[in-house]
Design a protein around this motif. Structure first.
Motif, PDB file in Angstrom:
ATOM      1  N   LEU A  91       0.668  -1.074  -0.111  1.00 20.39           N
ATOM      2  CA  LEU A  91       0.117  -0.177   0.049  1.00 20.39           C
ATOM      3  C   LEU A  91       0.782   1.244   0.040  1.00 20.39           C
ATOM      4  N   LYS A  92       1.891   1.096   0.814  1.00 22.07           N
ATOM      5  CA  LYS A  92       2.611   2.296   0.718  1.00 22.07           C
ATOM      6  C   LYS A  92       3.391   2.625  -0.407  1.00 22.07           C
ATOM      7  N   HIS A  93       3.899   1.428  -1.310  1.00 17.87           N
ATOM      8  CA  HIS A  93       4.653   1.695  -2.449  1.00 17.87           C
ATOM      9  C   HIS A  93       3.473   2.116  -3.611  1.00 17.87           C
ATOM     10  N   GLU A  94       2.464   1.659  -3.598  1.00 15.21           N
ATOM     11  CA  GLU A  94       1.400   2.185  -4.245  1.00 15.21           C
ATOM     12  C   GLU A  94       0.945   3.498  -4.211  1.00 15.21           C
ATOM     13  N   THR A 125      -6.339   6.700 -13.108  1.00 12.60           N
ATOM     14  CA  THR A 125      -7.480   5.622 -12.820  1.00 12.60           C
ATOM     15  C   THR A 125      -6.934   4.480 -12.385  1.00 12.60           C
ATOM     16  N   GLU A 126      -5.901   3.817 -12.955  1.00 11.04           N
ATOM     17  CA  GLU A 126      -5.316   2.664 -12.740  1.00 11.04           C
ATOM     18  C   GLU A 126      -5.018   2.672 -10.854  1.00 11.04           C
ATOM     19  N   GLN A 127      -4.247   3.785 -10.755  1.00 11.45           N
ATOM     20  CA  GLN A 127      -3.735   3.670  -9.395  1.00 11.45           C
ATOM     21  C   GLN A 127      -4.749   3.891  -8.449  1.00 11.45           C
ATOM     22  N   VAL A 128      -5.938   4.534  -8.590  1.00  7.44           N
ATOM     23  CA  VAL A 128      -7.161   4.200  -7.641  1.00  7.44           C
ATOM     24  C   VAL A 128      -7.348   2.969  -7.150  1.00  7.44           C
ATOM     25  N   GLU A 129      -7.388   2.059  -8.390  1.00  2.00           N
ATOM     26  CA  GLU A 129      -7.560   0.670  -8.279  1.00  2.00           C
ATOM     27  C   GLU A 129      -6.230  -0.172  -7.300  1.00  2.00           C
ATOM     28  N   GLU A 130      -5.155   0.358  -7.709  1.00  2.12           N
ATOM     29  CA  GLU A 130      -4.088  -0.302  -7.309  1.00  2.12           C
ATOM     30  C   GLU A 130      -4.175  -0.077  -5.550  1.00  2.12           C
ATOM     31  N   GLU A 131      -4.371   1.222  -5.411  1.00  2.00           N
ATOM     32  CA  GLU A 131      -4.628   1.417  -3.783  1.00  2.00           C
ATOM     33  C   GLU A 131      -5.666   0.625  -3.284  1.00  2.00           C
ATOM     34  N   ALA A 132      -6.529   0.544  -3.841  1.00  2.00           N
ATOM     35  CA  ALA A 132      -7.909   0.064  -3.359  1.00  2.00           C
ATOM     36  C   ALA A 132      -7.816  -1.626  -3.198  1.00  2.00           C
ATOM     37  N   ASN A 133      -7.039  -2.203  -4.109  1.00  2.00           N
ATOM     38  CA  ASN A 133      -6.681  -3.522  -4.147  1.00  2.00           C
ATOM     39  C   ASN A 133      -5.868  -3.869  -2.849  1.00  2.00           C
ATOM     40  N   ALA A 134      -4.975  -3.088  -2.699  1.00  2.00           N
ATOM     41  CA  ALA A 134      -4.114  -3.530  -1.643  1.00  2.00           C
ATOM     42  C   ALA A 134      -4.489  -2.889  -0.198  1.00  2.00           C
TER      43      ALA A 134
END
Ligand code: FEO
Length: 173
Positions: A91-94, A125-134
């Protein structure tokens, strides 16, 4: 036509995406080693997604007529304290990558580089999903505690890699 500054910035981001892939591959290897097969699957999917990100930048720089200048990839950590530790680091990395993408958008705007600004919107947009997934996985790991780890690991095993084109098809009316 990319400015020299943008060409360097995109090469730097390409390096960060490849490092991200490397980091998650290391987490996948560690997970497999300690018997967390679900987490190994989750991080392998994450690794595949990062390679998609890298390849998108790679193709965009080439399509723009610029030269791709690959850089050395930093060595990722190889030891992790726990499943929770890996997802906290994820999460920190994302969040860090999100900031990098936003900085690139700012640079494109400053240089009136409309094609690059448009190209970067997919990543915003992708980064919103990346943070949400983690973030979701981390929240469930905290909820489950050590006793529920086995159940959460089974959930992580269900994640599948969906290439971006296939994902777009699935969303089509
Ligand atoms: Fe490519 Fe997870 O950011």
């Amino acid at each position: 036509m990319l400015s020299d500054k943008m060409e360097t910035a995109l090469s730097t981001q390409m390096n960060k995406e490849f490092y991200s892939a490397y980091l998650y591959l290391s987490m996948a290897a560690h997970s497999q080693f300690v018997g967390l097969k679900g987490a190994a699957n989750w991080f392998t999917v994450q690794y595949q997604e990062e390679m998609v990100h890298f390849n998108k930048f790679f193709a965009y720089v080439l399509d723009s007529g610029a030269k791709v200048k690959l850089m050395a990839i930093e060595k990722p950590p190889v030891e992790f304290k726990s499943l929770k530790d890996m997802f906290e680091q994820t999460l920190k990395h994302e969040k860090f990558v999100t900031k990098c993408i936003h900085d690139l958008v700012d640079l494109a705007r400053q240089g009136k580089d409309h094609p690059t600004e448009t190209f970067l919107q997919w990543f915003v947009t992708e980064q919103v999903e990346e943070e949400a997934n983690a973030g979701t996985a981390l929240a469930r790991i905290k909820l489950a505690g050590e006793q529920g780890l086995f159940l959460v690991d089974n959930e992580l095993a269900a994640r599948v890699f969906t290439p971006p084109a296939a994902a777009a098809d699935a969303n089509a009316p």
